[in-house]
Design a protein around this motif. Structure first.
Motif, PDB file in Angstrom:
ATOM      1  N   GLU A  12      23.756  58.456  -7.187  1.00  0.00           N
ATOM      2  CA  GLU A  12      23.032  57.887  -6.054  1.00  0.00           C
ATOM      3  C   GLU A  12      23.637  56.587  -5.542  1.00  0.00           C
ATOM      4  OE1 GLU A  12      20.536  59.535  -4.484  1.00  0.00           O
ATOM      5  OE2 GLU A  12      21.076  61.140  -5.888  1.00  0.00           O
ATOM      6  N   ALA A  50       9.253  53.340  -4.150  1.00  0.00           N
ATOM      7  CA  ALA A  50       9.043  54.642  -4.782  1.00  0.00           C
ATOM      8  C   ALA A  50       7.830  54.598  -5.696  1.00  0.00           C
ATOM      9  CB  ALA A  50      10.274  55.037  -5.597  1.00  0.00           C
ATOM     10  N   ASN A 144       9.316  66.738  -9.896  1.00  0.00           N
ATOM     11  CA  ASN A 144      10.009  67.275  -8.723  1.00  0.00           C
ATOM     12  C   ASN A 144       9.546  66.580  -7.444  1.00  0.00           C
ATOM     13  OD1 ASN A 144      11.830  69.175  -9.894  1.00  0.00           O
ATOM     14  ND2 ASN A 144      10.069  70.446 -10.384  1.00  0.00           N
ATOM     15  N   ARG A 145       8.273  66.253  -7.336  1.00  0.00           N
ATOM     16  CA  ARG A 145       7.767  65.532  -6.167  1.00  0.00           C
ATOM     17  C   ARG A 145       8.377  64.135  -6.080  1.00  0.00           C
ATOM     18  NH1 ARG A 145       4.559  61.780  -4.733  1.00  0.00           N
ATOM     19  NH2 ARG A 145       3.772  61.314  -6.800  1.00  0.00           N
ATOM     20  N   CYS A 146       8.468  63.465  -7.222  1.00  0.00           N
ATOM     21  CA  CYS A 146       8.997  62.091  -7.249  1.00  0.00           C
ATOM     22  C   CYS A 146      10.512  62.040  -7.076  1.00  0.00           C
ATOM     23  CB  CYS A 146       8.598  61.406  -8.553  1.00  0.00           C
ATOM     24  SG  CYS A 146       6.821  61.088  -8.669  1.00  0.00           S
ATOM     25  N   ALA A 147      11.182  63.174  -7.172  1.00  0.00           N
ATOM     26  CA  ALA A 147      12.646  63.215  -7.026  1.00  0.00           C
ATOM     27  C   ALA A 147      13.082  63.131  -5.566  1.00  0.00           C
ATOM     28  CB  ALA A 147      13.195  64.471  -7.692  1.00  0.00           C
ATOM     29  N   ASN A 148      12.151  62.779  -4.662  1.00  0.00           N
ATOM     30  CA  ASN A 148      12.513  62.642  -3.260  1.00  0.00           C
ATOM     31  C   ASN A 148      13.080  61.254  -2.943  1.00  0.00           C
ATOM     32  OD1 ASN A 148      10.186  61.152  -3.425  1.00  0.00           O
ATOM     33  ND2 ASN A 148       9.205  62.050  -1.634  1.00  0.00           N
ATOM     34  N   THR A 149      13.181  60.393  -3.959  1.00  0.00           N
ATOM     35  CA  THR A 149      13.818  59.087  -3.788  1.00  0.00           C
ATOM     36  C   THR A 149      15.063  59.038  -4.671  1.00  0.00           C
ATOM     37  OG1 THR A 149      12.583  58.052  -5.592  1.00  0.00           O
ATOM     38  CG2 THR A 149      11.583  57.962  -3.385  1.00  0.00           C
ATOM     39  N   ARG A 150      15.921  58.094  -4.404  1.00  0.00           N
ATOM     40  CA  ARG A 150      17.175  57.999  -5.164  1.00  0.00           C
ATOM     41  C   ARG A 150      16.902  57.708  -6.645  1.00  0.00           C
ATOM     42  NH1 ARG A 150      20.962  54.189  -1.571  1.00  0.00           N
ATOM     43  NH2 ARG A 150      22.667  55.175  -2.706  1.00  0.00           N
ATOM     44  N   LYS A 153      15.327  60.727  -8.361  1.00  0.00           N
ATOM     45  CA  LYS A 153      16.306  61.765  -8.726  1.00  0.00           C
ATOM     46  C   LYS A 153      16.937  61.454 -10.069  1.00  0.00           C
ATOM     47  CE  LYS A 153      17.551  62.998  -4.040  1.00  0.00           C
ATOM     48  NZ  LYS A 153      18.538  62.794  -2.987  1.00  0.00           N
TER      49      LYS A 153
END
Length: 176
Positions: A12, A50, A144-150, A153
Motif C-alpha cells: 500500500e 478508517a 473484508n468490509r474493513c479491507a476497503n482502506t489501505r 487491507k
C-alpha cells in the motif's frame, strides 16, 4: 497442526527504509459458544481515516516473555483472563509508512473470565478502542468490509489466515 509462518509485504505504501522491528503478541480469543473477541479501532492518522477490526494484543515490553505479554495485553484491551491453548504462528509484516517491521506472534486463547479493561490514554483517545464479539462468519465479513482502506487491507492480509487457522484448530479439537 504445524504453526503458520507468513511473510507479508506492504503493498500500500512505498518502501523507503525500515528502521525498527516491533515484537508483538496477538490472539484469537474465543468463549464457550465459540464467539470470537476482537477490538475495533477508529483512527484518523498518517494511515488515513478508517474503522478497523483487529485481534487483541500489542507490543512485548523489555524483559517480558511472550505469554506474559499476551496475558497482560488481553487483560488491558478485553478485560479477559485467558487460557493459552495453542500457538498459531508468526506473521512477519511491514508498515512502510512508519518504517516498521512487525513480528506478530499469534495464539489461540480461551476466555476463562472477564473483568475490567485497562486501556491506555492513546487507545482511548487516539484509537477509540472498543470490543466486538463475533461469530466466525461475522468476523470474516467484518475483516473484508474493513479491507476497503489501505491500512485495513494490510490488517486483513495479516489476520484472515490466522483466523482461518484458529477455526481449523477449534474444529479439530471438537472432532476428537
Amino acid at each position: 497442526m504445524k504453526e503458520l509462518n507468513l511473510h507479508l509485504k506492504d503493498t500500500e505504501w512505498p518502501l523507503e527504509y525500515i528502521d525498527h522491528d516491533r515484537k508483538i503478541v496477538r490472539a484469537i480469543v474465543f468463549d464457550d459458544q465459540e464467539n470470537y473477541n476482537f477490538v475495533r479501532a477508529k483512527r484518523d492518522d498518517d494511515f488515513g481515516k478508517a474503522t478497523l477490526i483487529e485481534t487483541s494484543g500489542g507490543g512485548v515490553e523489555a524483559g517480558e516473555d511472550l505469554e506474559t505479554a499476551l496475558k497482560r495485553e488481553l487483560k488491558e484491551e478485553l478485560g479477559a483472563e485467558v487460557e493459552i491453548m495453542h500457538k498459531i504462528g508468526i506473521v512477519s509484516d511491514y508498515y512502510n509508512l512508519i518504517h516498521r517491521h512487525n513480528i506478530n506472534n499469534y495464539y489461540l486463547c480461551k476466555i476463562t473470565s472477564f473483568g475490567e479493561k485497562h486501556l491506555t490514554p492513546d487507545e482511548i483517545n487516539e484509537f477509540h478502542l472498543s470490543t466486538l464479539k463475533l461469530s466466525y462468519d461475522e468476523a470474516l465479513r467484518e475483516y473484508n468490509r474493513c479491507a476497503n482502506t489501505r491500512i485495513g487491507k494490510l490488517i486483513a492480509a495479516r489476520e484472515l489466515p490466522i483466523l482461518k487457522q484458529a477455526k481449523n484448530l477449534l474444529d479439530r479439537k471438537k472432532n476428537r
